[in-house]
Scaffold this motif. Sequence first.
Motif, PDB file in Angstrom:
ATOM      1  N   ALA A  59      28.736 -17.439  19.986  1.00 55.40           N
ATOM      2  CA  ALA A  59      29.870 -18.700  20.449  1.00 55.40           C
ATOM      3  C   ALA A  59      29.556 -19.190  21.651  1.00 55.40           C
ATOM      4  O   ALA A  59      29.756 -20.165  21.795  1.00 55.40           O
ATOM      5  CB  ALA A  59      31.112 -17.677  20.304  1.00 55.40           C
ATOM      6  N   TYR A  60      28.921 -18.577  22.547  1.00 56.07           N
ATOM      7  CA  TYR A  60      28.492 -19.221  23.718  1.00 56.07           C
ATOM      8  C   TYR A  60      27.344 -20.160  23.486  1.00 56.07           C
ATOM      9  O   TYR A  60      27.639 -21.383  24.027  1.00 56.07           O
ATOM     10  CB  TYR A  60      27.794 -18.025  24.557  1.00 56.07           C
ATOM     11  CG  TYR A  60      27.256 -18.535  26.155  1.00 56.07           C
ATOM     12  CD1 TYR A  60      28.180 -18.782  26.858  1.00 56.07           C
ATOM     13  CD2 TYR A  60      25.853 -18.508  26.264  1.00 56.07           C
ATOM     14  CE1 TYR A  60      27.823 -19.319  28.166  1.00 56.07           C
ATOM     15  CE2 TYR A  60      25.394 -18.940  27.421  1.00 56.07           C
ATOM     16  CZ  TYR A  60      26.332 -19.457  28.420  1.00 56.07           C
ATOM     17  OH  TYR A  60      25.781 -20.026  29.580  1.00 56.07           O
ATOM     18  N   THR A  61      26.288 -20.090  22.679  1.00 54.88           N
ATOM     19  CA  THR A  61      25.391 -21.197  22.519  1.00 54.88           C
ATOM     20  C   THR A  61      26.072 -22.249  22.017  1.00 54.88           C
ATOM     21  O   THR A  61      25.372 -23.353  21.923  1.00 54.88           O
ATOM     22  CB  THR A  61      24.145 -20.588  21.764  1.00 54.88           C
ATOM     23  OG1 THR A  61      24.811 -20.157  20.278  1.00 54.88           O
ATOM     24  CG2 THR A  61      23.770 -19.509  22.262  1.00 54.88           C
ATOM     25  N   ALA A  79      39.239 -14.348  37.584  1.00 60.57           N
ATOM     26  CA  ALA A  79      38.360 -15.179  38.536  1.00 60.57           C
ATOM     27  C   ALA A  79      38.601 -16.498  37.969  1.00 60.57           C
ATOM     28  O   ALA A  79      38.527 -17.628  38.741  1.00 60.57           O
ATOM     29  CB  ALA A  79      37.079 -14.660  38.690  1.00 60.57           C
ATOM     30  N   LEU A  80      38.155 -16.747  36.619  1.00 63.43           N
ATOM     31  CA  LEU A  80      38.172 -17.997  35.870  1.00 63.43           C
ATOM     32  C   LEU A  80      39.682 -18.994  36.284  1.00 63.43           C
ATOM     33  O   LEU A  80      39.681 -20.194  36.788  1.00 63.43           O
ATOM     34  CB  LEU A  80      37.941 -18.167  34.863  1.00 63.43           C
ATOM     35  CG  LEU A  80      38.062 -19.391  33.751  1.00 63.43           C
ATOM     36  CD1 LEU A  80      37.174 -20.590  34.230  1.00 63.43           C
ATOM     37  CD2 LEU A  80      37.799 -18.969  32.516  1.00 63.43           C
ATOM     38  N   VAL A  99      32.599 -20.344  23.512  1.00 56.86           N
ATOM     39  CA  VAL A  99      33.395 -19.633  24.797  1.00 56.86           C
ATOM     40  C   VAL A  99      32.448 -20.214  26.037  1.00 56.86           C
ATOM     41  O   VAL A  99      31.167 -20.563  26.049  1.00 56.86           O
ATOM     42  CB  VAL A  99      33.134 -18.266  24.525  1.00 56.86           C
ATOM     43  CG1 VAL A  99      33.911 -17.917  23.434  1.00 56.86           C
ATOM     44  CG2 VAL A  99      31.617 -17.868  24.689  1.00 56.86           C
ATOM     45  N   CYS A 100      33.072 -19.994  27.231  1.00 58.62           N
ATOM     46  CA  CYS A 100      32.233 -20.471  28.524  1.00 58.62           C
ATOM     47  C   CYS A 100      31.423 -19.499  28.989  1.00 58.62           C
ATOM     48  O   CYS A 100      30.734 -19.661  30.131  1.00 58.62           O
ATOM     49  CB  CYS A 100      33.385 -21.039  29.328  1.00 58.62           C
ATOM     50  SG  CYS A 100      34.650 -19.814  30.102  1.00 58.62           S
TER      51      CYS A 100
END
Length: 244
Positions: free
Chosen positions: A166-168, A187-188, A172-173
């Motif tokens: 999902a990240y690649t 934090a985000l 998702v960030c």
Amino acid sequence: MSTIIVEERDDTTIVTLHRPDARNALNAQMVGELHAVCAQLETSPKPLLLTGSGGVFAGGADIAELLDRGRDEALLGINSRLFDRIARLPLPTVAAVDGYALGGGAELAYACDLRIASESAVFGNPEPGLGIIAAAGGCWRLAELVGKSVAKQVLLGGKHLDAWRAYTLGLVCDVVPADQLSERAHALVERITRSSPTALRLTKLVVDAPGGHPCIDDLAQAVLFESSDKADRMSRFLSGGRTR
């Protein structure tokens, strides 16, 4: 509220899906309670952080309820109207996904502006195996987020997307250890809240506007150029101070 836990902070609303006996599956009660949260955020805009309890984001929609629904209920768009409302909230929304985000749970995450995942996060849309489609935005939101080819792998081929895949793909960030997910998600959101609320609101409107047009950019910027917030922030920047 019996299916969600709501925590109000000065600059953020935090909602935790909480149906521990049903893997936080979305039922009619939860849909109604999330609508109530949306109504509040539409009146008093704040960023929304959405997460799940018990190491699961949301295992899907409540299958027992879906079994009893027919054509008329489908035309009401019970889940899709909620997810559209979440997508249109004035300020940014963040989904912190731990464990499974499947079916309606995945569609809820897709409706948020940003997603951050634990290493155990899994996204999937198994609806065709139950004789239905991902009709609450999954068919088109996922394609917008990751491209049509990957969306078809998930929606037609039954493929799950783990956290790193999902990240690649940009779904998702960030991917973080499960025990750091809450801290990193907060934090985000904290970084988001440092920005001008009006600038965030107008940026979201411009990004989500169909087609895009320079005139929309110009009009949004014209509003912001006249704001005292812009003048204060730029003056502090020029004097060597923080913008907030």
